[in-house]
Design an enzyme around this catalytic site. Structure first.
Site: not given
Ligand code: SAM
Length: 243
Positions: A93
């Site tokens: 992000s």
């Molecule tokens: N917090 C992360 C970082 O600091 O790099 C960035 C997050 S990225 C915007 C969103 C993440 O949420 C992705 O890696 C995606 O695979 C994960 N994601 C999506 N749906 C999810 C779910 N149901 N449970 C867990 N993770 C999920």
């Protein structure tokens, strides 16, 4: 002539970006990024209802080496205030968003935090600088494995990660003082509300994929009811899974 100078400028930038960056330079870039975040907070104070973020949050942003959380080909862009690809169609992000989401949770050093969407592990590392314990769930196996390794290598012993669908939370370690969801959900997941302590806070982007999403701050009252506050419009990758 103008074109010549433009080409010269691009060559200079390419040369600069292809040069190895020393640790001191990364620290200087990080300091600039923190100043940029502070300026963006002032510019968006109308939405945030504040003009400065908590000093502890700014110190964490100034400490966590974001360049170690991005793929090597994007390392030179690590301290730009923008999201970056981390593989599997996912992103790390924007630092301003990481900072405001963290700030609004008002984290104490004794807190236990749940993060949904580990991604690169960067947000978990920022939370780990402020809280006692961070639990983070990621749904994509390759991202979960590499983030767990990265966090361990960087010495974040107070972060525990697991592979799974974060919609259902992490019952075993509940209740949490705060929950941060870093992927956009069509609704606020009821299991996450249930796993929040009374008095606890949750940050979550709510809205459809590629539609208008809003960052929502949820507070759980002592009687278990919740209040919600819409913070500002955002654009997050969707919360996936079978829920
Ligand atoms: N917090 C992360 C970082 O600091 O790099 C960035 C997050 S990225 C915007 C969103 C993440 O949420 C992705 O890696 C995606 O695979 C994960 N994601 C999506 N749906 C999810 C779910 N149901 N449970 C867990 N993770 C999920």
């Amino acid at each position: 002539m103008l074109r010549f100078f433009t080409v010269l400028k691009i060559c200079f930038l390419v040369l600069l970006l292809s040069h190895p960056v020393a640790a001191d330079d990364y620290a200087a870039l990080r300091k600039n990024l923190v100043e940029r975040i502070a300026a963006d907070v002032r510019a968006t104070s109308f939405y945030l209802d504040k003009t400065v973020l908590d000093e502890r949050v700014m110190q964490a942003m100034n400490k966590v080496p974001r360049h170690k959380f991005v793929p090597p080909q994007y390392r030179h862009y690590a301290y730009l205030n923008r999201p970056l690809p981390i593989g599997e169609g996912q992103t790390i992000s924007q630092p301003y968003i990481v900072a405001i989401m963290t700030d609004l949770l008002k984290i104490n050093p004794t807190d236990s935090i749940l993060e949904i969407g580990t991604g690169s592990g960067y947000q978990a590392a920022v939370l780990a600088e402020l809280a006692k314990q961070v639990y983070s769930i990621e749904i994509i196996e390759s991202l979960q494995t590499s983030a767990a390794k990265r966090l361990a290598n960087l010495g974040y012993a107070n972060v525990k990660t697991k592979l799974g669908d974060g919609y259902f939370g992490w019952e075993e370690h509940a209740p949490f003082d705060a929950i941060m969801v870093t992927a956009a959900s069509g609704q606020i997941p009821p299991p996450l509300i249930a796993q929040l302590k009374p008095g606890g806070k949750m940050m979550i982007p709510v809205g459809g994929a590629f539609l208008t999403q809003y960052l929502i701050l949820i507070e759980k009252r002592a009687d278990g009811t919740v209040s919600t506050r819409q913070i500002l419009p955002v654009l997050f990758v969707p919360l996936t899974g079978k829920h």
